[in-house]
Design an enzyme around this catalytic site. Sequence first.
Site, PDB file in Angstrom:
ATOM      1  N   HIS A  86       0.849  -1.188   0.000  1.00 37.17           N
ATOM      2  CA  HIS A  86       0.000   0.000   0.000  1.00 37.17           C
ATOM      3  C   HIS A  86       0.882   1.234   0.000  1.00 37.17           C
ATOM      4  O   HIS A  86       1.874   1.301   0.720  1.00 37.17           O
ATOM      5  CB  HIS A  86      -0.884  -0.008   1.249  1.00 37.17           C
ATOM      6  CG  HIS A  86      -1.863   1.127   1.301  1.00 37.17           C
ATOM      7  ND1 HIS A  86      -3.088   1.081   0.677  1.00 37.17           N
ATOM      8  CD2 HIS A  86      -1.799   2.342   1.895  1.00 37.17           C
ATOM      9  CE1 HIS A  86      -3.740   2.213   0.890  1.00 37.17           C
ATOM     10  NE2 HIS A  86      -2.977   2.998   1.618  1.00 37.17           N
ATOM     11  N   ASP A 165     -14.750   1.698   6.987  1.00 38.98           N
ATOM     12  CA  ASP A 165     -13.758   2.610   6.409  1.00 38.98           C
ATOM     13  C   ASP A 165     -14.366   3.445   5.293  1.00 38.98           C
ATOM     14  O   ASP A 165     -14.064   4.628   5.167  1.00 38.98           O
ATOM     15  CB  ASP A 165     -12.546   1.837   5.878  1.00 38.98           C
ATOM     16  CG  ASP A 165     -11.526   2.786   5.259  1.00 38.98           C
ATOM     17  OD1 ASP A 165     -11.059   3.688   5.986  1.00 38.98           O
ATOM     18  OD2 ASP A 165     -11.235   2.666   4.063  1.00 38.98           O
ATOM     19  N   ARG A 172     -14.626  11.916   6.690  1.00 35.28           N
ATOM     20  CA  ARG A 172     -13.374  12.627   6.991  1.00 35.28           C
ATOM     21  C   ARG A 172     -12.999  13.561   5.859  1.00 35.28           C
ATOM     22  O   ARG A 172     -12.499  14.657   6.077  1.00 35.28           O
ATOM     23  CB  ARG A 172     -12.229  11.631   7.228  1.00 35.28           C
ATOM     24  CG  ARG A 172     -12.331  10.906   8.580  1.00 35.28           C
ATOM     25  CD  ARG A 172     -11.372   9.730   8.617  1.00 35.28           C
ATOM     26  NE  ARG A 172      -9.988  10.133   8.430  1.00 35.28           N
ATOM     27  CZ  ARG A 172      -9.051   9.340   7.908  1.00 35.28           C
ATOM     28  NH1 ARG A 172      -9.345   8.106   7.520  1.00 35.28           N
ATOM     29  NH2 ARG A 172      -7.816   9.773   7.773  1.00 35.28           N
ATOM     30  N   SER A 187      -7.686   3.308   9.099  1.00 32.43           N
ATOM     31  CA  SER A 187      -8.200   3.157   7.739  1.00 32.43           C
ATOM     32  C   SER A 187      -7.350   2.182   6.924  1.00 32.43           C
ATOM     33  O   SER A 187      -7.859   1.235   6.310  1.00 32.43           O
ATOM     34  CB  SER A 187      -8.211   4.543   7.081  1.00 32.43           C
ATOM     35  OG  SER A 187      -8.489   4.461   5.711  1.00 32.43           O
ATOM     36  N   LYS A 191      -8.315  -2.001   6.266  1.00 34.61           N
ATOM     37  CA  LYS A 191      -8.578  -2.416   4.879  1.00 34.61           C
ATOM     38  C   LYS A 191      -7.719  -3.611   4.481  1.00 34.61           C
ATOM     39  O   LYS A 191      -8.176  -4.536   3.814  1.00 34.61           O
ATOM     40  CB  LYS A 191      -8.228  -1.272   3.916  1.00 34.61           C
ATOM     41  CG  LYS A 191      -9.402  -0.430   3.487  1.00 34.61           C
ATOM     42  CD  LYS A 191      -9.063   0.415   2.267  1.00 34.61           C
ATOM     43  CE  LYS A 191      -7.977   1.438   2.488  1.00 34.61           C
ATOM     44  NZ  LYS A 191      -8.421   2.731   3.003  1.00 34.61           N
TER      45      LYS A 191
HETATM   46  N1  URA Z   1      -5.201   6.288   2.737  1.00 33.07           N
HETATM   47  C1  URA Z   1      -6.214   5.572   3.287  1.00 33.07           C
HETATM   48  O1  URA Z   1      -6.553   4.515   2.793  1.00 33.07           O
HETATM   49  N2  URA Z   1      -6.807   6.043   4.381  1.00 33.07           N
HETATM   50  C2  URA Z   1      -6.466   7.203   4.955  1.00 33.07           C
HETATM   51  O2  URA Z   1      -7.051   7.575   5.951  1.00 33.07           O
HETATM   52  C3  URA Z   1      -5.438   7.956   4.369  1.00 33.07           C
HETATM   53  C4  URA Z   1      -4.823   7.453   3.266  1.00 33.07           C
END
Ligand code: URA
Length: 436
Positions: A86, A165, A172, A187, A191
């Site tokens: 990621h 999320d 947010r 977050s 995920k």
């Molecule tokens: N990337 C994400 O997936 N979540 C966040 O809160 C910030 C960046």
Amino acid sequence: MSSSLTFEELIERKRNGYEHSAEEIEAVVSGYTAGDMADYQMAAWLMAAFLNGLSGDETVAMTSAMVRSGRQVDLSSIPGIKIDKHSTGGVADTTTLVLAPLVASCGVPVAKMSGRGLGHTGGTLDKLEAIPGFSVELSPEDFLAQVRSVGVAVIAQSPDVDPADKKIYALRDVTATVPSIPLIVGSIISKKIAGGADAILLDVKVGSGAFMKTESDARALAAELTRVGRELGRDVVCVMSDMDQPLGMAVGNALEVREAVETLRGEGPQELTELCIALGAKMLVMGRVASDEAEGRRRCEAAFADGRALDTFRRWIAAQGGNAKVADDLTLLKLAPHVREVRTAATGFVAGFDAEGIGRAAMMLGAGRATTDDAIDLGAGLQMHVRVGSRLEPGSLLCTMYASDAALFDDAQRRFHAAVRLSDVAVTAPPLFHDL
Ligand code: URA
Ligand code: CA
């Protein structure tokens, strides 16, 4: 488990700086996901959490509650260690399109759910959809079967995985509560765990184009991502890479696929190639197919050189319905019809970029979305021709812009120029890595 407090009382606790119990955090996350807690209440709680912070235990509890808010993907039918990579968001970050087939060709399975672009940052799904025919929607069974047979599949995040999320991130985004370390950690880690990852490789971006503008903020985020992931039983490795200039030279969906193919052929930009090899080497070690990073690097370099990475890319694209001939004929990637060359009037050197500004210029050409339901022009964007340190004279080409409407060029060009800093004296390029 439910807390006996009302949502109003939970908000009051966070406002007053109390530390929530795990049950209270669970009540907030599950209450909001179920629709029992209203948007205005969650917005107030998020702002209280943003301002007062969350403790380490609260962050772990929040992450765990988010994982349990929906379906958890089971990747156990795929042999080997499943690693999800990621990046915390960047500009011209085409890494996944290169890295996924690269490591798959070396024996590390890639079963990835990916997102769409928003604002100045691009998304892997949009890039893949620039390949004619490519489908990002596979049934869960076809997804697993493809990873077993081809070694790689990348699909859209499914709405029933980590629904908390999706709802929280959307809120947010419109309440100025995105750049909070505990909220970002919850977050990202939730995920990845809900998506079935055994191990997580995180590329934390530092610089003008990233959430974390300074190295110390990025270091704090990396430390917390690692801690929370490990507390929840996942192997986590972080690198910190530079976003003070766009990673690659292409910003825009079809343009970035073209750049990915060039990189897989061994003809890509140097920083993008280096990042893919460095991350690939780590994934080979995490996946236990290389005994150390030096061996991982050698294997990745060999997979580029002997065409195996590109061949896995072809098989991956074809398996998801895409035209695999794009790997051999880049003209199959449709670029927007109007073209403008952007040149400088100055003499000197490129001192730096505002990477976010470059991303915004591409968005103004149609390559990105301002809000999640905006349409996107897959052929639009800009191809850069200079890096930090490039020498300029009047008439030097800075970038080539592509748009479907020539009326978009003037504003985008002004935005681009504003994002390029010049110097009279020679400048050396920033290092790609802040920390490995
Ligand atoms: N990337 C994400 O997936 N979540 C966040 O809160 C910030 C960046
Ligand atoms: Ca916003």
